[in-house]
Motif scaffolding. Structure first.
Motif, PDB file in Angstrom:
ATOM      1  N   PHE A 165       6.586 -56.619 -14.473  1.00  0.00           N
ATOM      2  CA  PHE A 165       7.613 -57.587 -14.067  1.00  0.00           C
ATOM      3  C   PHE A 165       7.111 -58.978 -14.432  1.00  0.00           C
ATOM      4  O   PHE A 165       6.240 -59.533 -13.771  1.00  0.00           O
ATOM      5  CB  PHE A 165       7.920 -57.483 -12.569  1.00  0.00           C
ATOM      6  CG  PHE A 165       9.096 -58.329 -12.163  1.00  0.00           C
ATOM      7  CD1 PHE A 165      10.350 -58.128 -12.723  1.00  0.00           C
ATOM      8  CD2 PHE A 165       8.950 -59.343 -11.217  1.00  0.00           C
ATOM      9  CE1 PHE A 165      11.432 -58.918 -12.372  1.00  0.00           C
ATOM     10  CE2 PHE A 165      10.040 -60.138 -10.855  1.00  0.00           C
ATOM     11  CZ  PHE A 165      11.281 -59.922 -11.434  1.00  0.00           C
ATOM     12  N   LEU A 176       5.152 -65.562  -6.825  1.00  0.00           N
ATOM     13  CA  LEU A 176       4.817 -64.224  -7.346  1.00  0.00           C
ATOM     14  C   LEU A 176       4.176 -64.323  -8.721  1.00  0.00           C
ATOM     15  O   LEU A 176       4.751 -64.906  -9.641  1.00  0.00           O
ATOM     16  CB  LEU A 176       6.107 -63.379  -7.445  1.00  0.00           C
ATOM     17  CG  LEU A 176       5.922 -61.921  -7.846  1.00  0.00           C
ATOM     18  CD1 LEU A 176       5.356 -61.105  -6.691  1.00  0.00           C
ATOM     19  CD2 LEU A 176       7.248 -61.309  -8.316  1.00  0.00           C
ATOM     20  N   ARG A 182       2.071 -52.626 -12.571  1.00  0.00           N
ATOM     21  CA  ARG A 182       2.184 -52.633 -11.109  1.00  0.00           C
ATOM     22  C   ARG A 182       2.590 -51.252 -10.620  1.00  0.00           C
ATOM     23  O   ARG A 182       3.020 -50.407 -11.401  1.00  0.00           O
ATOM     24  CB  ARG A 182       3.204 -53.681 -10.640  1.00  0.00           C
ATOM     25  CG  ARG A 182       4.616 -53.361 -11.093  1.00  0.00           C
ATOM     26  CD  ARG A 182       5.669 -54.322 -10.535  1.00  0.00           C
ATOM     27  NE  ARG A 182       7.000 -53.933 -10.985  1.00  0.00           N
ATOM     28  CZ  ARG A 182       8.126 -54.505 -10.589  1.00  0.00           C
ATOM     29  NH1 ARG A 182       8.101 -55.519  -9.739  1.00  0.00           N
ATOM     30  NH2 ARG A 182       9.290 -54.084 -11.033  1.00  0.00           N
ATOM     31  N   SER A 229      11.721 -53.889 -15.245  1.00  0.00           N
ATOM     32  CA  SER A 229      12.189 -54.313 -13.921  1.00  0.00           C
ATOM     33  C   SER A 229      12.943 -53.137 -13.321  1.00  0.00           C
ATOM     34  O   SER A 229      13.326 -52.207 -14.042  1.00  0.00           O
ATOM     35  CB  SER A 229      13.149 -55.504 -14.041  1.00  0.00           C
ATOM     36  OG  SER A 229      14.314 -55.099 -14.745  1.00  0.00           O
ATOM     37  N   VAL A 230      13.189 -53.186 -12.029  1.00  0.00           N
ATOM     38  CA  VAL A 230      14.023 -52.159 -11.393  1.00  0.00           C
ATOM     39  C   VAL A 230      15.417 -52.203 -12.027  1.00  0.00           C
ATOM     40  O   VAL A 230      16.032 -51.165 -12.298  1.00  0.00           O
ATOM     41  CB  VAL A 230      14.107 -52.389  -9.860  1.00  0.00           C
ATOM     42  CG1 VAL A 230      15.058 -51.393  -9.215  1.00  0.00           C
ATOM     43  CG2 VAL A 230      12.725 -52.298  -9.226  1.00  0.00           C
ATOM     44  N   GLN A 231      15.908 -53.433 -12.310  1.00  0.00           N
ATOM     45  CA  GLN A 231      17.244 -53.593 -12.895  1.00  0.00           C
ATOM     46  C   GLN A 231      17.369 -52.804 -14.194  1.00  0.00           C
ATOM     47  O   GLN A 231      18.337 -52.066 -14.408  1.00  0.00           O
ATOM     48  CB  GLN A 231      17.518 -55.093 -13.182  1.00  0.00           C
ATOM     49  CG  GLN A 231      17.783 -55.959 -11.971  1.00  0.00           C
ATOM     50  CD  GLN A 231      16.541 -56.562 -11.321  1.00  0.00           C
ATOM     51  OE1 GLN A 231      15.453 -55.994 -11.371  1.00  0.00           O
ATOM     52  NE2 GLN A 231      16.704 -57.710 -10.675  1.00  0.00           N
ATOM     53  N   ASN A 257      13.211 -51.981  -3.786  1.00  0.00           N
ATOM     54  CA  ASN A 257      11.912 -52.123  -4.458  1.00  0.00           C
ATOM     55  C   ASN A 257      10.868 -52.159  -3.349  1.00  0.00           C
ATOM     56  O   ASN A 257      10.724 -53.155  -2.646  1.00  0.00           O
ATOM     57  CB  ASN A 257      11.909 -53.406  -5.293  1.00  0.00           C
ATOM     58  CG  ASN A 257      10.669 -53.540  -6.164  1.00  0.00           C
ATOM     59  OD1 ASN A 257       9.825 -52.649  -6.179  1.00  0.00           O
ATOM     60  ND2 ASN A 257      10.566 -54.650  -6.879  1.00  0.00           N
ATOM     61  N   ILE A 290      18.128 -53.591  -5.384  1.00  0.00           N
ATOM     62  CA  ILE A 290      18.837 -53.753  -6.653  1.00  0.00           C
ATOM     63  C   ILE A 290      20.001 -52.774  -6.650  1.00  0.00           C
ATOM     64  O   ILE A 290      19.802 -51.560  -6.486  1.00  0.00           O
ATOM     65  CB  ILE A 290      17.898 -53.459  -7.860  1.00  0.00           C
ATOM     66  CG1 ILE A 290      16.513 -54.113  -7.685  1.00  0.00           C
ATOM     67  CG2 ILE A 290      18.565 -53.850  -9.176  1.00  0.00           C
ATOM     68  CD1 ILE A 290      16.469 -55.612  -7.578  1.00  0.00           C
TER      69      ILE A 290
HETATM   70  O1  LIG Z   1      11.883 -55.215 -10.688  1.00  0.00           O
HETATM   71  C1  LIG Z   1      11.941 -56.265 -10.027  1.00  0.00           C
HETATM   72  N1  LIG Z   1      13.099 -56.976 -10.004  1.00  0.00           N
HETATM   73  C2  LIG Z   1      13.239 -58.152  -9.315  1.00  0.00           C
HETATM   74  O2  LIG Z   1      14.315 -58.783  -9.321  1.00  0.00           O
HETATM   75  C3  LIG Z   1      12.107 -58.603  -8.595  1.00  0.00           C
HETATM   76  N2  LIG Z   1      11.883 -59.684  -7.811  1.00  0.00           N
HETATM   77  C4  LIG Z   1      10.601 -59.600  -7.365  1.00  0.00           C
HETATM   78  O3  LIG Z   1      10.063 -60.419  -6.585  1.00  0.00           O
HETATM   79  N3  LIG Z   1       9.995 -58.480  -7.851  1.00  0.00           N
HETATM   80  C5  LIG Z   1      10.914 -57.840  -8.632  1.00  0.00           C
HETATM   81  N4  LIG Z   1      10.856 -56.697  -9.336  1.00  0.00           N
END
Ligand SMILES: O=c1[nH]c(=O)c2[nH]c(=O)[nH]c2[nH]1
Length: 301
Positions: A165, A176, A182, A229-231, A257, A290
């Motif tokens: 990420f 962050l 991760r 990303s999760v998205q 998440n 998400i």
């Molecule tokens: O995959 C992620 N999407 C996010 O939008 C996000 N925001 C965050 O703090 N960590 C993550 N991880």
């Protein structure tokens, strides 16, 4: 004249717990369900005039669910059983216009004892459940329409690498750090909707196979996608499910998440950052969340 009016109403029985055993000699199959039935229709005067004459008691609805479960050969297939329940209510009562039936199926996995599937013993193999929401509605005096949504809930997954990420917006609110490696964990909640042409067609849709396939697409994509990303991983899961199954119209995922943060051991002269990290604190709250729905692009032809 009253200055208030009833905007919307539905009522029924929630949390009807049902267990059925199908015995074929010594070989027993089991199905455990939680059922909710909510009816809509001409019930306005029960609210506005305390007139109960049209009210089908929710206790009778509960009885009906058990009676239909006794008679139906389809209780294991929750989409078909929910359609039967919904169809029963709209066809039995002229003043019922719509039945909303939700069913959750609880897992019982057959035991494997000394390498052999046991006849009649089962165990709970994870807390994930299968669910459906079926709406059976009158379209005119004879016909009914059916909408079916199926789902997978509470499938907890985790991977220890293959997730990054970085590149996200940075400003004065950001602390962050970016990461290219991760832990990723989520509790999958997925639903998908079917294109149902008629009540009669419901029995021909392979709901069980589609459920198994979307579950395995979800797991395989989670495991193998090099997640940005999760998205991005969510979108890929939904895209693969839609590409594989022409019977489904939309796929919706809700993915928390669940963060695993490196614990600060530098204070104790122990390396535990980035490549050296192997001790983490799981944080179930607060969690990222998400949510997205993906559907087929309508043809422009
Ligand atoms: O995959 C992620 N999407 C996010 O939008 C996000 N925001 C965050 O703090 N960590 C993550 N991880």
């Amino acid at each position: 004249m009253s200055n208030v009016s009833l905007k919307e109403q539905r009522y029924g029985k929630n949390n009807v717990r049902l267990f059925k055993v199908v015995r074929t000699g010594k070989w027993h199959e089991v199905v455990e369900l939680t059922v909710c039935v909510l009816l809509e229709g001409d019930f306005v005067t029960s609210y506005t005039e305390a007139d109960n004459s049209k009210v089908v008691a929710t206790d009778s609805m509960k009885n009906t669910i058990y009676i239909l479960a006794k008679q139906s050969p389809h209780v294991q297939n929750i989409e078909i059983f929910a359609t039967e329940i919904g169809h029963h209510f709209v066809s039995t009562y002229s003043h019922v216009s719509k039945a909303n039936v939700s069913i959750t199926k609880h897992k019982w996995t057959r035991m494997l004892i000394d390498g052999k599937l046991h006849d009649h013993s089962f165990y709970r193999d994870g807390e994930d459940t299968r669910s459906t929401k079926v709406v059976v509605a009158k379209t005119n005096s004879k016909d009914v329409s059916v909408q079916i949504e199926s789902g997978l809930k509470n499938l907890l997954v985790l991977k220890t690498t293959g997730s990054a990420f970085y590149g996200f917006l940075r400003d004065k609110f950001t602390t962050l750090p970016e990461t290219n490696d991760r832990i990723l964990s989520t509790n999958v909640d997925a639903t998908w909707t079917y294109n149902i042409p008629s009540v009669a067609s419901v029995k021909n849709i392979p709901f069980d196979d589609i459920f198994d396939s979307i579950r395995s697409i979800t797991l395989k994509t989670f495991a193998t996608d090099n997640s940005a990303s999760v998205q991005a991983t969510l979108y890929l899961m939904a895209k693969l499910a839609l590409e594989k199954h022409s019977q489904i119209e939309t796929v919706h995922y809700e993915l928390p998440n669940i963060h695993y943060f490196e614990y600060d051991l530098e204070r104790f002269d122990l390396k535990n950052k980035l490549k050296d990290a192997n001790i983490y604190t799981p944080f179930d709250k607060p969690n990222g969340l998400i949510i997205a729905t993906v559907s087929r692009t309508k043809s422009k032809l």
